[in-house]
Design an enzyme around this catalytic site. Structure first.
Site, PDB file in Angstrom:
ATOM      1  N   HIS A  38      -7.445  -3.024   1.919  1.00  0.00           N
ATOM      2  CA  HIS A  38      -7.142  -1.797   2.662  1.00  0.00           C
ATOM      3  C   HIS A  38      -8.392  -1.207   3.299  1.00  0.00           C
ATOM      4  O   HIS A  38      -8.367  -0.736   4.427  1.00  0.00           O
ATOM      5  CB  HIS A  38      -6.491  -0.764   1.737  1.00  0.00           C
ATOM      6  CG  HIS A  38      -5.001  -0.847   1.727  1.00  0.00           C
ATOM      7  ND1 HIS A  38      -4.329  -1.824   1.048  1.00  0.00           N
ATOM      8  CD2 HIS A  38      -4.041  -0.092   2.338  1.00  0.00           C
ATOM      9  CE1 HIS A  38      -3.023  -1.658   1.223  1.00  0.00           C
ATOM     10  NE2 HIS A  38      -2.828  -0.624   2.005  1.00  0.00           N
ATOM     11  N   LYS A 103       4.081   0.656  -6.945  1.00  0.00           N
ATOM     12  CA  LYS A 103       4.650   1.387  -8.074  1.00  0.00           C
ATOM     13  C   LYS A 103       3.889   2.687  -8.277  1.00  0.00           C
ATOM     14  O   LYS A 103       2.697   2.757  -8.009  1.00  0.00           O
ATOM     15  CB  LYS A 103       4.621   0.537  -9.347  1.00  0.00           C
ATOM     16  CG  LYS A 103       3.224   0.263  -9.886  1.00  0.00           C
ATOM     17  CD  LYS A 103       3.292  -0.487 -11.199  1.00  0.00           C
ATOM     18  CE  LYS A 103       1.923  -0.865 -11.739  1.00  0.00           C
ATOM     19  NZ  LYS A 103       1.270   0.217 -12.498  1.00  0.00           N
TER      20      LYS A 103
END
Lengths: 187, 281
Positions: A38, A103
Site C-alpha cells: 500500500h 477483517k
C-alpha cells in the site's frame, strides 16, 4: 439480509444494492496488497506514476498468503486486519478503487471515502484461510516480488465468500451488529 | 544425567510447528461447535460454520488453519539432569523452525528489523524461546505459534493496588472492547497479574494455553475468570466483530507475587485459531 453473486470489476449499480450484513460471493480478478505494498502504491500515485494494475473498479484483498503446495494455486489465504491499511485506503478510493476485503473495523476517513466514491468494504472470515484458498482459481505475482508474501498478486477467484461490513451509505456493521445484539439482549 | 542430541530438538520442533498449524486442538474445536449452536444471528452462525469447515479442510489437506502461521514461540521445560550434546540448543530450535516452515508450506512472517529495514528473514527465524529448568531428565516442548492480529491487541498496564480487582476487571474488559473484531474473535483472553513488568506479559501468554474449561486452581481467581467471561460476552462483539453472543471462548488468569508498590496487569489476546502442540522427549 440478501445474498449476491458479483463479478469484478465492480460497477456502481452493483454497489448501490449492497447493504451491511449482505452475503456476497465474488468472482473474477482481485488484487492482494498489505501495508508495505500500500505504501508503494500510494507513493506512485503521489508521484503521478502508473499503478501496476488498473484500479478503476478494482477490489483489493488484504492478505499475505501462505506458500502454495504443489498442485494448488495458493496456500492458505485469509484476511489480515484492515486498520493498518486505513492511512492509505482513502487515496486509492479517490483514484477508483471500488472494493476492499479484510477483517476488522475501518476508520472514519475510510468510511467517508467509501461514501464519497461509492465503494464497499467486505469482511472475510479471519482464520478461515484454507477454506478461502479453495475459492482461488489462479494466483500470479504482478508487482513487488521482493516483498515475498506481501507482494501484489493478481488472483482469479470463484465465489469468494464475504459479508458487506461497510456499504456506500455510511453504514457500519461493526457498530450496528453489536448495537443490535445489545438491543436484543435488553428486550 | 541423560544425554540428548540437539538433533532430537530440531526434529521435534519441525513436527510441532507443522502439526500445530494444521490441526486445531480438540478443546477449541468443541468450544467453537458449542458457540455455533448457541448463536442466533445469521452472520455469527455463518462465520462460525466457515471456521469449523476450515478446520476440516486444514486437517484433510494439511494446509495451515490461518495464513498467519505466526512467530514460533516455545515454552521449553528442561530437566536439570539433561545434558544437550551435538550442537547449540538455540540453533537446534531455530533449525527445526526453518525446516518446519519451509517444508510445511507455512508462511514466513518475520522481518529482520522492526522499524528501519523490515526485510523478511525468509525462514521464520528467530524463534522466541522461553526455557525453564525443572527437576528430572526429560524435556517438554510446547510450540505456540502466535499470529500478529491478536498479538497487536494486547497490552500491559502498571496498575495501583488501589485499583483493586474492579480496576483489573475493567481494564481487561475494556481491552477486549477496544479490540473489537481485530483479533479474530471469538478470542481466548490471557490475563497475567503480578510478577513485574515483563513477567505479567509472560504470565498472560502462558495463560492462553490452558485447556478450555480448566479454571484457575484458586477459587477466588476462578470466580473472576467466570465473571470476566460473562462481562466480555455481554459486549456483543461476536464472531469476527460483526455482532453476536460469543466474543470470547475463555478467560484464563495466571498470577504471582509482586512488589509492594506494584500491580502489573497484562492482557494477551489470542484468535479463535489458538494453536499449541506439545511433546515430551
Amino acid at each position: 439480509m440478501a445474498e449476491y453473486r458479483l463479478e469484478t470489476p465492480l460497477k456502481d449499480e452493483d454497489i448501490e444494492k449492497l447493504k451491511i450484513g449482505d452475503t456476497v460471493y465474488l468472482s473474477g480478478v482481485i488484487y492482494t496488497a498489505r501495508d508495505a505494498a500500500h505504501k508503494r502504491l500510494v507513493d506512485l500515485i503521489k508521484d503521478g506514476k502508473e499503478l501496476p494494475f488498473d484500479i478503476k473498479g478494482a477490489v483489493i484483498y488484504y492478505v499475505g498468503p501462505a506458500p502454495a503446495k504443489p498442485g494448488y494455486p495458493i496456500g492458505s489465504a485469509g484476511p489480515t486486519t484492515s486498520y493498518r491499511m486505513d492511512p492509505y485506503a482513502p487515496v486509492l478510493l479517490d483514484n477508483g478503487l471500488k472494493g476492499m476485503i479484510g477483517k476488522g473495523p475501518r476508520s472514519k476517513e475510510v468510511i467517508d471515502a467509501m461514501v464519497r466514491n461509492k465503494a464497499v468494504y467486505f469482511a472475510a472470515t479471519g482464520g478461515a484461510a484454507a477454506l478461502i484458498a479453495l475459492s482461488v482459481v489462479s494466483a500470479e505475482v504482478i508487482a513487488y516480488e521482493d516483498l515475498g508474501t506481501e507482494a501484489v498478486r493478481k488472483l482469479v477467484v470463484k465465489d469468494f465468500p464475504c459479508i458487506v461490513a461497510n456499504d456506500m451509505y455510511g453504514n457500519d456493521m461493526y457498530k450496528e451488529g453489536v448495537e443490535q445484539f445489545i438491543k436484543r439482549g435488553k428486550i | 544425567m541423560r544425554d540428548i542430541n540437539v538433533s532430537e530438538l530440531t526434529n521435534a520442533v519441525k513436527k510441532l510447528v507443522m502439526d500445530a498449524n494444521y490441526y486445531i486442538p480438540k478443546d477449541i474445536r468443541d468450544s467453537l461447535e458449542k458457540a455455533y449452536k448457541d448463536e442466533t444471528s445469521q452472520s455469527a452462525k455463518s462465520i462460525l460454520q466457515m471456521i469449523l469447515k476450515n478446520h476440516d479442510i486444514s486437517r484433510e489437506k494439511k494446509m495451515p488453519l490461518c495464513q498467519d502461521t505466526g512467530v514460533a514461540v516455545f515454552f521449553i521445560d528442561i530437566g536439570q539432569d539433561v545434558h544437550f550434546v551435538g550442537g547449540d540448543f538455540e540453533d537446534a530450535i531455530n533449525e527445526g523452525v526453518r525446516q518446519g516452515y519451509i517444508e510445511g508450506y507455512l508462511r514466513k512472517s518475520l522481518v529482520n528489523d522492526p522499524v528501519i529495514h523490515r526485510v523478511n528473514t525468509k525462514d521464520n527465524t528467530p524463534a522466541i524461546i522461553y526455557p525453564r529448568i525443572v527437576p528430572g531428565e526429560k524435556v517438554k516442548i510446547v510450540a505456540a505459534p502466535k499470529g500478529g492480529g491478536a498479538e497487536n491487541m494486547s497490552e500491559v498496564k502498571m496498575m495501583k493496588a488501589a485499583d483493586g480487582i474492579e480496576g483489573v476487571m475493567d481494564f481487561v474488559v475494556e481491552r477486549v472492547k477496544k479490540s473489537g473484531g481485530n483479533p479474530c474473535p471469538p478470542v481466548i483472553v490471557g490475563v497475567g497479574i503480578g510478577g513485574d513488568f515483563e513477567m505479567s506479559a509472560l504470565l498472560a501468554k502462558k495463560a492462553l494455553f490452558r485447556n478450555i474449561g480448566e479454571r484457575n486452581s484458586d477459587p477466588e481467581y476462578a470466580e473472576i475468570e467466570k465473571e470476566l467471561l460473562n462481562r466480555i460476552n455481554a459486549l456483543g462483539i461476536g464472531p469476527m466483530g460483526l455482532g453476536g453472543k460469543t466474543t470470547a471462548l475463555e478467560v484464563f488468569i495466571e498470577y504471582m507475587p509482586c512488589h509492594i508498590a506494584s500491580m502489573p496487569v497484562a492482557v494477551n489476546l489470542n484468535c479463535h485459531a489458538t494453536r499449541h502442540k506439545e511433546i515430551i522427549l
